[in-house]
Design an enzyme around this catalytic site. Structure first.
Site, PDB file in Angstrom:
ATOM      1  N   LYS A 134       0.848  -1.184   0.000  1.00  0.00           N
ATOM      2  CA  LYS A 134       0.000   0.000   0.000  1.00  0.00           C
ATOM      3  C   LYS A 134       0.888   1.240   0.000  1.00  0.00           C
ATOM      4  O   LYS A 134       1.663   1.460   0.928  1.00  0.00           O
ATOM      5  CB  LYS A 134      -0.887  -0.002   1.238  1.00  0.00           C
ATOM      6  N   LYS A 187      -2.152  -1.628  -3.836  1.00  0.00           N
ATOM      7  CA  LYS A 187      -3.050  -0.474  -3.772  1.00  0.00           C
ATOM      8  C   LYS A 187      -2.243   0.806  -3.928  1.00  0.00           C
ATOM      9  O   LYS A 187      -1.235   0.960  -3.240  1.00  0.00           O
ATOM     10  CB  LYS A 187      -3.759  -0.491  -2.424  1.00  0.00           C
TER      11      LYS A 187
HETATM   12  C1  PBG Z   1      -7.829   3.199   5.661  1.00  0.00           C
HETATM   13  C2  PBG Z   1      -8.076   3.111   4.205  1.00  0.00           C
HETATM   14  C3  PBG Z   1      -7.871   4.102   3.228  1.00  0.00           C
HETATM   15  C4  PBG Z   1      -8.289   3.560   2.036  1.00  0.00           C
HETATM   16  C5  PBG Z   1      -8.738   2.267   2.291  1.00  0.00           C
HETATM   17  N1  PBG Z   1      -8.583   2.014   3.634  1.00  0.00           N
HETATM   18  C6  PBG Z   1      -7.408   5.500   3.347  1.00  0.00           C
HETATM   19  C7  PBG Z   1      -5.972   5.831   3.501  1.00  0.00           C
HETATM   20  O1  PBG Z   1      -5.094   4.975   3.618  1.00  0.00           O
HETATM   21  O2  PBG Z   1      -5.736   7.033   3.568  1.00  0.00           O
HETATM   22  C8  PBG Z   1      -8.247   4.277   0.716  1.00  0.00           C
HETATM   23  C9  PBG Z   1      -9.393   4.020  -0.125  1.00  0.00           C
HETATM   24  C10 PBG Z   1      -9.574   4.878  -1.304  1.00  0.00           C
HETATM   25  O3  PBG Z   1      -8.910   5.909  -1.532  1.00  0.00           O
HETATM   26  O4  PBG Z   1     -10.447   4.505  -2.060  1.00  0.00           O
HETATM   27  N2  PBG Z   1      -6.492   3.243   6.002  1.00  0.00           N
HETATM   28 ZN    ZN Z   2      -5.566   4.116   7.965  1.00  0.00          ZN
END
Ligand code: PBG
Ligand code: ZN
Length: 267
Positions: A134, A187
């Protein structure tokens, strides 16, 4: 309050699984809404399971929608304390599974989070999907606006990855697999197809790709302005993720995509 309506549509469209995200009434330093027995997501799982027992429900395990400072864990000064956060993530995952979640997905990016969680509480058969690769990405902007979860100070770069760094992504995947992840995720999806392919080639477990809020919003707004054809672009993005090797595609376009697949527009 409109979950039932949405789940009914998704269920009719034949969607394989649904992820729930919550925004609590009240945010605090320790993100207590994330692991409250009657938290918004826990209530959501109970209700969803009662209404649609066959719909596969997945919990997003993180603190940032629930903390007043917007970071994904417990703070120590201005830094997130990895090991203190693990305890709260474990409580969060457990409370979601107890409320009926069929799978949990860890999006926090703390080290050691996968192994910590469910097994020692007897949930040995609940799958774990790890947001392994991520990246610290500007593509999450619209999600953070919606969840009011932008960090109050600093950024997430001490726990999310630098997008220049390919090898670190592969290391994170290795680590999550060793800790017992059942599915690993890349992601965002668009702009990260190279990593979807690399991760697919290095592991035997299923790979997921998450097409995030910025991808969705770009397509929606650009199509609304008349520059592109929404359905064509949506299909092209989805097929490219599958071509790169994803087994599971997480997208806000799920319902529309299912329709295109039913109509034979894409395979
Ligand atoms: C929580 C989370 C996020 C997303 C999914 N779970 C936000 C982040 O990491 O800031 C992002 C989802 C999206 O942008 O569609 N940590
Ligand atoms: Zn988070």
């Amino acid at each position: 309050d409109r979950m039932e309506e949405k789940l009914e549509q998704l269920s009719k469209a034949g969607i394989g699984g649904v992820m729930l995200f919550g925004i609590p009434d009240h945010k605090d330093e320790l993100g207590s809404g994330a692991y409250a027995q009657d938290g918004i997501v826990q209530q959501g799982f109970r209700k969803a399971k009662e209404l649609f027992p066959d719909l596969y429900m997945i919990g997003d395990v993180c603190m940032c929608e629930y903390t007043s400072h917007g970071h994904c864990g417990v703070l120590c000064g201005h830094d997130v304390d990895n090991d203190k956060t693990l305890e709260l993530l474990q409580k969060t995952a457990l409370s979601q599974v107890q409320a009926g979640a069929d799978m949990v997905a860890h999006s926090d990016m703390m080290d050691g989070r996968v192994g910590e969680i469910l097994d020692k509480n007897g949930y040995i058969n609940t799958p774990i999907m790890a947001y392994s690769a991520k990246f610290a990405s500007a593509f999450y902007g619209p999600f953070r606006d919606a969840a009011e979860s932008a960090p109050a100070f600093g950024d997430r770069k001490t726990y999310q990855m630098d997008y220049h760094n390919r090898r670190e992504a592969l290391k994170e995947v290795d680590q999550d697999v060793l800790e017992g992840a059942d599915i690993v995720m890349v992601k965002p999806a668009m702009a990260y197809g190279d990593l979807i392919r690399e991760v697919k080639d290095m592991t035997d477990i299923p790979v997921a790709a998450y097409s995030v809020s910025g991808e969705y919003s770009m397509v929606k707004t650009t199509a609304a302005a008349g520059f592109i054809d929404e359905t064509s672009i949506m299909c092209e993005m989805a097929v490219s993720a599958f071509r790169a090797g994803t087994d599971i595609y997480i997208t806000y376009f799920a319902e529309e995509l299912a329709k295109c697949m039913d109509e034979g527009r894409i395979g």
